[in-house]
Write an enzyme that holds these catalytic residues in place. Structure first.
Site, PDB file in Angstrom:
ATOM      1  N   GLY A 288       0.819  -1.201   0.000  1.00 19.21           N
ATOM      2  CA  GLY A 288       0.000   0.000   0.000  1.00 19.21           C
ATOM      3  C   GLY A 288       0.854   1.252   0.000  1.00 19.21           C
ATOM      4  O   GLY A 288       2.004   1.233   0.436  1.00 19.21           O
TER       5      GLY A 288
ATOM      6  N   GLN B 200       2.340  10.193   1.241  1.00 26.31           N
ATOM      7  CA  GLN B 200       3.700   9.663   1.168  1.00 26.31           C
ATOM      8  C   GLN B 200       4.469  10.172  -0.049  1.00 26.31           C
ATOM      9  O   GLN B 200       5.684  10.053  -0.098  1.00 26.31           O
ATOM     10  CB  GLN B 200       3.681   8.127   1.173  1.00 26.31           C
ATOM     11  CG  GLN B 200       3.203   7.561   2.504  1.00 26.31           C
ATOM     12  CD  GLN B 200       3.186   6.059   2.469  1.00 26.31           C
ATOM     13  OE1 GLN B 200       2.187   5.454   2.101  1.00 26.31           O
ATOM     14  NE2 GLN B 200       4.298   5.448   2.831  1.00 26.31           N
TER      15      GLN B 200
ATOM     16  N   CYS C  50       6.901   0.471   6.692  1.00 22.00           N
ATOM     17  CA  CYS C  50       6.325   1.583   5.944  1.00 22.00           C
ATOM     18  C   CYS C  50       7.361   2.107   4.959  1.00 22.00           C
ATOM     19  O   CYS C  50       8.539   2.224   5.306  1.00 22.00           O
ATOM     20  CB  CYS C  50       5.910   2.674   6.932  1.00 22.00           C
ATOM     21  SG  CYS C  50       5.214   4.142   6.171  1.00 22.00           S
ATOM     22  N   LEU C  51       6.913   2.425   3.758  1.00 21.16           N
ATOM     23  CA  LEU C  51       7.818   2.954   2.740  1.00 21.16           C
ATOM     24  C   LEU C  51       8.411   4.297   3.157  1.00 21.16           C
ATOM     25  O   LEU C  51       9.446   4.699   2.649  1.00 21.16           O
ATOM     26  CB  LEU C  51       7.078   3.109   1.412  1.00 21.16           C
ATOM     27  CG  LEU C  51       6.593   1.801   0.774  1.00 21.16           C
ATOM     28  CD1 LEU C  51       5.623   2.088  -0.364  1.00 21.16           C
ATOM     29  CD2 LEU C  51       7.771   0.972   0.282  1.00 21.16           C
TER      30      LEU C  51
ATOM     31  N   HIS D 175      -3.660   0.869   7.931  1.00 22.96           N
ATOM     32  CA  HIS D 175      -2.336   1.508   7.880  1.00 22.96           C
ATOM     33  C   HIS D 175      -2.377   2.708   6.925  1.00 22.96           C
ATOM     34  O   HIS D 175      -1.903   3.796   7.261  1.00 22.96           O
ATOM     35  CB  HIS D 175      -1.299   0.469   7.425  1.00 22.96           C
ATOM     36  CG  HIS D 175       0.093   0.992   7.284  1.00 22.96           C
ATOM     37  ND1 HIS D 175       1.111   0.640   8.141  1.00 22.96           N
ATOM     38  CD2 HIS D 175       0.657   1.835   6.372  1.00 22.96           C
ATOM     39  CE1 HIS D 175       2.232   1.252   7.759  1.00 22.96           C
ATOM     40  NE2 HIS D 175       1.983   1.974   6.687  1.00 22.96           N
ATOM     41  N   GLU D 176      -2.939   2.502   5.739  1.00 26.48           N
ATOM     42  CA  GLU D 176      -2.988   3.586   4.747  1.00 26.48           C
ATOM     43  C   GLU D 176      -3.971   4.677   5.175  1.00 26.48           C
ATOM     44  O   GLU D 176      -3.698   5.866   4.986  1.00 26.48           O
ATOM     45  CB  GLU D 176      -3.347   3.042   3.358  1.00 26.48           C
ATOM     46  CG  GLU D 176      -2.363   2.040   2.790  1.00 26.48           C
ATOM     47  CD  GLU D 176      -0.900   2.454   2.861  1.00 26.48           C
ATOM     48  OE1 GLU D 176      -0.594   3.661   2.755  1.00 26.48           O
ATOM     49  OE2 GLU D 176      -0.045   1.567   3.036  1.00 26.48           O
TER      50      GLU D 176
ATOM     51  N   HIS E 292      -2.342   7.080   7.352  1.00 30.67           N
ATOM     52  CA  HIS E 292      -1.531   8.079   6.639  1.00 30.67           C
ATOM     53  C   HIS E 292      -2.373   9.298   6.252  1.00 30.67           C
ATOM     54  O   HIS E 292      -1.883  10.427   6.260  1.00 30.67           O
ATOM     55  CB  HIS E 292      -0.905   7.494   5.368  1.00 30.67           C
ATOM     56  CG  HIS E 292       0.365   6.758   5.601  1.00 30.67           C
ATOM     57  ND1 HIS E 292       1.466   7.327   6.209  1.00 30.67           N
ATOM     58  CD2 HIS E 292       0.732   5.487   5.309  1.00 30.67           C
ATOM     59  CE1 HIS E 292       2.442   6.442   6.272  1.00 30.67           C
ATOM     60  NE2 HIS E 292       2.023   5.314   5.731  1.00 30.67           N
TER      61      HIS E 292
END
Length: 188
Positions: free
Chosen positions: A60, A65, A110-111, A153-154, A157
């Site tokens: 995701g 991000q 996480c990216l 999670h997304e 964000h």
């Protein structure tokens, strides 16, 4: 095409901002952003693309991000992961959730975070969600397990919340009451 250099990292102020609702119908820019996010997660699960473009694998990615404070994210799981889900979510919401919790036994990644942060991240085990797709059509679905965790999670964000905000600072691996552990192999 989104590359790792386009993904902002922990400490950047956009990651702590509440993202704005997206106007519908979608502008061409918002449609392109949504498609680019989905393309990144698809590419990041392809060994050839990972090597060619030096991508970090993920399931995701959210617009904040890539430094765009809009309520858009993409999720992608291929059949190999045991899930088959590929979605763009615009203005997503959780409309109901289970009392039961779930967490990834290996913790979350996480990216936008370049360090390993150990600990359990409590999430709802099952969620019912609604959102709009890239064409502006509303959809509803029920998610459980890894897709439910990734969706939450997304969604975090979009609200300026990082996964490690949920980890118990005193005991990162404290047992989570009424929760089921879920094994996983990819980063968020």
């Amino acid at each position: 095409m989104i590359l790792m250099k386009d993904i902002i990292r922990e400490g950047h102020p956009t990651l702590r901002k509440r993202a704005e609702e997206v106007q519908l119908p979608l502008s061409e820019d918002d449609k392109k952003l949504a498609q680019d996010l989905l393309e990144y997660v698809i590419n990041s699960q392809n060994d050839e693309m990972i090597e060619k473009y030096d991508l970090r694998p993920g399931v995701g990615i959210a617009a904040p991000q890539v430094n765009v404070a809009k309520r858009i994210f993409a999720l992608h799981f291929d059949e190999e992961s045991g899930e088959n889900l590929s979605m763009i979510a615009i203005n997503p919401k959780i409309v109901s959730h289970s009392v039961e919790k779930a967490y990834l036994s290996s913790g979350e990644g996480c990216l936008s975070v370049d360090r390993a942060i150990p600990g359990y991240v409590p999430r709802y085990a099952r969620i019912s969600v609604k959102a709009f797709d890239a064409e502006g059509n509303e959809f509803k679905m029920r998610l459980k397990g890894l897709p439910a965790i990734a969706f939450q999670h997304e969604l975090d964000h979009l609200n300026g919340v990082m996964f490690f905000d949920h980890i118990n600072p005193d005991n990162p691996f404290a047992e989570i009451e009424n929760a089921i552990p879920i094994a996983r192999e990819t980063e968020e």
